[in-house]
Design a protein around this motif. Sequence first.
Motif, PDB file in Angstrom:
ATOM      1  N   UNK A 400       0.966  -1.393  -0.199  1.00 11.94           N
ATOM      2  CA  UNK A 400      -0.256  -0.106   0.068  1.00 11.94           C
ATOM      3  C   UNK A 400       0.741   1.026   0.283  1.00 11.94           C
ATOM      4  N   UNK A 401       0.850   2.425  -0.490  1.00 12.35           N
ATOM      5  CA  UNK A 401       0.852   3.254  -1.054  1.00 12.35           C
ATOM      6  C   UNK A 401      -0.154   5.191  -0.184  1.00 12.35           C
ATOM      7  N   UNK A 402       0.845   5.485   0.648  1.00 14.09           N
ATOM      8  CA  UNK A 402      -0.730   6.318   1.588  1.00 14.09           C
ATOM      9  C   UNK A 402      -0.598   7.863   0.820  1.00 14.09           C
ATOM     10  N   UNK A 403      -1.789   8.457   1.312  1.00 12.88           N
ATOM     11  CA  UNK A 403      -1.223  10.014   1.457  1.00 12.88           C
ATOM     12  C   UNK A 403      -1.915  10.003   2.445  1.00 12.88           C
ATOM     13  N   UNK A 404      -1.990  11.627   2.726  1.00 14.35           N
ATOM     14  CA  UNK A 404      -2.079  12.721   3.961  1.00 14.35           C
ATOM     15  C   UNK A 404      -3.587  13.661   3.374  1.00 14.35           C
ATOM     16  N   UNK A 405      -4.028  14.369   3.682  1.00 13.95           N
ATOM     17  CA  UNK A 405      -4.204  15.330   3.207  1.00 13.95           C
ATOM     18  C   UNK A 405      -4.862  16.495   4.852  1.00 13.95           C
ATOM     19  N   UNK A 406      -3.948  17.709   4.827  1.00 17.65           N
ATOM     20  CA  UNK A 406      -3.566  18.120   6.357  1.00 17.65           C
ATOM     21  C   UNK A 406      -4.344  19.755   6.156  1.00 17.65           C
ATOM     22  N   UNK A 407      -5.000  20.612   7.364  1.00 14.84           N
ATOM     23  CA  UNK A 407      -5.767  22.005   6.992  1.00 14.84           C
ATOM     24  C   UNK A 407      -5.881  22.461   8.378  1.00 14.84           C
ATOM     25  N   UNK A 408      -6.175  23.307   8.361  1.00 17.50           N
ATOM     26  CA  UNK A 408      -5.846  24.172  10.001  1.00 17.50           C
ATOM     27  C   UNK A 408      -7.497  23.481  10.557  1.00 17.50           C
ATOM     28  N   UNK A 409      -6.936  24.035  11.761  1.00 18.09           N
ATOM     29  CA  UNK A 409      -8.272  23.268  12.910  1.00 18.09           C
ATOM     30  C   UNK A 409      -9.827  23.496  12.236  1.00 18.09           C
TER      31      UNK A 409
END
Length: 555
Positions: A400-409
Amino acid sequence: MSALSRVRAAYARIEAVDRPEIWIDLRPQEEVEAEARAIDARTAAGARLPLAERLFAAKGNIDVAGLPTTAGCPAYAYHPETDAPVVARLRAAGAIVLGTTNLDQFATGLVGTRSPYGAVRNAHDPSRISGGSSSGSAVAVALGIVDLALGTDTAGSGRVPAAFNGIVGLKPTRGLVPTEGVVPACASIDCVTVFARTLPEAEQALSFMTSPPARELPALPQRTPGPWRIAVPAPGQLGELDEGWAQAYDTAVERLRTAGADVRTLDLTPFTEAAAMLYEGAFVAERYTAVGRFVDKASVDGVEGLDPTVAGIITRARDIPAHQLYADLDRLAALRSRALAELSDADALLLPATPGHPTLTEVVADPLASNARLGRFTNSTNLFDLAAVAVPAGSVGGLPFGVMLIGPAFTDERLARIAAMLQPETRLAVVGAHLTGQPLNPQLLSLGARLDRTTTTAPVYRLHALQTDPPKPGLVHVGEGGAEIETEVWRLPAEGLGQLLTTLPRPMALGEVELADGTRVPGFLCEPGALANAEDITSYGSWRSYLNRREQQRP
């Protein structure tokens, strides 16, 4: 499927996968079955239990009444009288907890190997690490034992193991989910996270775990109408990645772009500089505040079960001078301002969850460097008070290859909506051993599949009992002279169907199955040449009915 049958299937799955290192304490099956019967009785009486028939596990630093809380260290264990709020809330919604799972001791690590209970091996390749610190929780979900699992995430512990095991990991905004009843790692930035095989399942569980924010909601920038704006690092800023990972990341970026997202670049420097501060700076001193006195005494007393790498990290943090902490706080504030400015015109930042996936051998050879590399993209998230979600985004070399999405609180819901764009799905029709509760159903669950509906085929098929292990039927298209056969339609990630095909034994084959409503979906069919000695069981109308009748006829 009843809660009782789901419990029995889970314990059978535990025995089948033979991964004892997943668990610290597993509840006795008889006890869990009794709880399942009570859940079934309540739902039969009309009680609304949205998570009935769902099973979950809790990381070993989260309180489960009746089980010791060890945080991965037997000598540290205490016996909580009540569940942690997150456990209690899931149970109140009908979910059943199977036990507590293994972890990097005191939640200190991203590898899943720093535990006296054993290194937790990857769900797909036992020679690779599972990722940590929420190692057992992630693997229990990935192997189809439980539907959900609780972890914690201070430096990436709810995202790294999700990515390595091909599942979803939601790291909510700090404070949305209570941390009472959780052994702290760094109390000021700890978050309780949830693992699931699909994004909707993870979101549903999280909705029962959250509390009203204990702090005033920030004034988020007013979003102008238009496509989602996705930030990606400027060229060259991802640094060295494992072979094939850059291409897999580019494919994920292109998938969002094809789905209509507006992709733009940002400067990743403030994120990576802050990431290095989590362990190299003064912030690690908070880990000493959490469990340092215990570690000091245990070291002096020669207590068994202390992981030497973890103990070294915690004891070294004892002597960090106070002036360094204040200097690091000033530097972090400056980096956070820069990072938020970079994010100001984007809805989310897309990153690989990690730069690579090491083997167990590589981590043993250099435990500190291996762990430090894994946190390059995750360490800064909680320091900057951001929300994140990790999702599968394909595979590299069969893993598996995974990504993440990051954003403000407090942009948690926004991140989930964007993450859904990375999850193309397909449907699969099954009539036999992959049905709910049948022996091969965990194969579907481990790939992130979820039941869409139960229906029948069009009346153009015949069903035969094949002489295979485990027993399974063969579905054959005959046209005239056929009958309707009970069918489950499952939704699963497109990549998951490809993985399933690589393990499909003859005489089974993937073909097109016509359903009662005239739609056609991929499904399991049988090569006609395999039917020579197979009993025609079409008259039963379903594989389950045939099995039930055969069971009744046994002496």
